[in-house]
Motif scaffolding. Structure first.
Motif, PDB file in Angstrom:
ATOM      1  N   TYR A  70       1.003  -1.175  -0.137  1.00  0.00           N
ATOM      2  CA  TYR A  70       0.007  -0.002   0.000  1.00  0.00           C
ATOM      3  C   TYR A  70       0.769   1.244   0.277  1.00  0.00           C
ATOM      4  CZ  TYR A  70      -3.082   3.737   1.819  1.00  0.00           C
ATOM      5  OH  TYR A  70      -3.871   4.871   1.979  1.00  0.00           O
ATOM      6  N   ARG A 114       1.302   4.032  -3.222  1.00  0.00           N
ATOM      7  CA  ARG A 114       1.016   5.528  -3.003  1.00  0.00           C
ATOM      8  C   ARG A 114       2.283   6.191  -3.278  1.00  0.00           C
ATOM      9  NH1 ARG A 114      -2.130   7.377   1.986  1.00  0.00           N
ATOM     10  NH2 ARG A 114      -1.954   9.297   1.020  1.00  0.00           N
ATOM     11  N   SER A 173      -3.291   5.328  -8.526  1.00  0.00           N
ATOM     12  CA  SER A 173      -4.572   5.738  -8.042  1.00  0.00           C
ATOM     13  C   SER A 173      -5.012   5.024  -6.792  1.00  0.00           C
ATOM     14  CB  SER A 173      -5.582   5.583  -9.364  1.00  0.00           C
ATOM     15  OG  SER A 173      -5.841   4.052  -9.283  1.00  0.00           O
ATOM     16  N   GLU A 174      -5.929   5.484  -6.253  1.00  0.00           N
ATOM     17  CA  GLU A 174      -6.475   4.957  -4.860  1.00  0.00           C
ATOM     18  C   GLU A 174      -7.018   3.310  -5.097  1.00  0.00           C
ATOM     19  OE1 GLU A 174      -7.996   8.084  -1.553  1.00  0.00           O
ATOM     20  OE2 GLU A 174      -9.500   7.681  -3.411  1.00  0.00           O
ATOM     21  N   THR A 215      -4.077   1.285  -5.631  1.00  0.00           N
ATOM     22  CA  THR A 215      -3.338   1.040  -4.406  1.00  0.00           C
ATOM     23  C   THR A 215      -4.011  -0.024  -3.739  1.00  0.00           C
ATOM     24  OG1 THR A 215      -2.448   3.299  -4.576  1.00  0.00           O
ATOM     25  CG2 THR A 215      -2.788   2.028  -2.327  1.00  0.00           C
ATOM     26  N   VAL A 270     -12.551   2.388  -1.094  1.00  0.00           N
ATOM     27  CA  VAL A 270     -11.938   3.239  -2.406  1.00  0.00           C
ATOM     28  C   VAL A 270     -12.152   2.609  -3.457  1.00  0.00           C
ATOM     29  CG1 VAL A 270     -10.470   4.368  -0.666  1.00  0.00           C
ATOM     30  CG2 VAL A 270      -9.769   2.258  -1.995  1.00  0.00           C
TER      31      VAL A 270
END
Length: 303
Positions: free
Chosen positions: A49, A53, A58-59, A62, A290
């Motif tokens: 993670y 990042r 992107s979220e 990730t 997310v």
């Protein structure tokens, strides 16, 4: 949004959560077979993670890669305990058996509605840019970023974790090894970003922990093998899964539970693996928050 749109969204969210829960629970029981890898899946997931990042993914990407980190070793369920827990160097035959776990993991995922989300991480996290990895011998440019990130995270955790045949390496030594292998075993750009995270102190809260803010506790015989769950209270009992020693939880000065050896040993019922559903639920909530539900179901249908 209409009432029915909201209803279907809630229903799909619950469905996705249950599907993810089934995946993470399977992975948890695989980890429970090795008494020296407590928290490994959580740590690999967190490193993945942080690295995703750091390279501005992107979220949604990730979250997907973090999930792949949790599930990367799923196929080790097909590797005998005598090999997984061996403290000496593996023979060539034993190593060939270890190398089957990515394919076994993919076979276990086959037919699961969300399999495609984690297939790259599960099946290719041991591939190398120099082409010397397994199981496919892929080279730079052929290895998906999910697998590259999880591979670095997995290797770093292995080096910084205690094993029966060696002490855990320091963070700096492990990072130095990663940097020395950049372009060979690991992707150069990703290693550079990961090492930068280390220099910024952003890995320290994960090293040697089994959950956010909860360090592994040490068995006096076996070392840091004891996993304390967030919801556990003082006087509850936990057990070393290696030597079977019994420990009582005691309040620590840092507000986190410590352990006191009772002098007793655990029986079969005490040592039975039990998934940390609280941690699994929290991890799933972060992912679903997310990664849009529609994307979860659509991506999962691709495999």
């Amino acid at each position: 949004m209409t009432y029915w749109h909201r209803w279907f969204d809630r229903k799909n969210r619950l469905y996705s959560q249950k599907l993810l829960e089934s995946l993470l629970s399977m992975a948890w029981f695989v980890e429970a077979r090795d008494p020296y890898t407590g928290g490994h899946l959580w740590r690999v997931s967190r490193y993945a993670y942080l690295l995703a990042r750091a390279v501005d993914l992107s979220e949604a990407d990730t979250a997907r890669i973090s999930l792949g980190g949790f599930l990367h070793d799923l196929g080790k369920i097909g590797v005998p305990d005598s090999i997984l827990q061996k403290s000496e160097k593996l023979t060539d035959e034993e190593y060939s058996i270890i190398k089957t776990h990515p394919d076994i993991g993919l076979r276990m995922l086959s037919g699961h509605p969300l399999a495609a989300l984690v297939a790259e991480a599960v099946g290719k996290h041991h591939e190398r840019p120099d082409g010397k990895g397994y199981p496919y011998g892929l080279k730079k440019g052929q290895i998906p970023i999910d697998a590259l990130i999880v591979g670095i995270s997995d290797a770093f955790d292995a080096m910084t974790s205690h094993r029966p045949y060696r002490e855990a390496m320091s963070e700096q030594k492990a990072l130095s090894i990663l940097e020395a292998e950049a372009g060979k075993q690991f992707d150069e750009k990703l290693v550079k970003a990961f090492a930068q995270l280390g220099r910024q102190g952003k890995l320290a809260h994960v090293i040697g922990h089994s959950d956010d803010g909860i360090p592994l506790r040490s068995c006096p015989v076996c070392g840091p093998t004891l996993v304390v769950r967030r919801e556990q209270k003082a006087d509850e009992k936990i057990y070393c899964r290696n030597c079977t020693g019994e420990f009582k939880l005691v309040p620590g000065p840092d507000g986190i539970m410590g352990v006191a050896h009772t002098g007793k040993m655990g029986g079969a019922a005490d040592l039975k693996p039990e998934a940390d559903m609280d941690l699994i639920s929290r991890s799933i909530s972060e992912i679903v928050d997310v990664l849009p539900i529609a994307d979860l179901l659509q991506q999962g249908a691709k495999l």
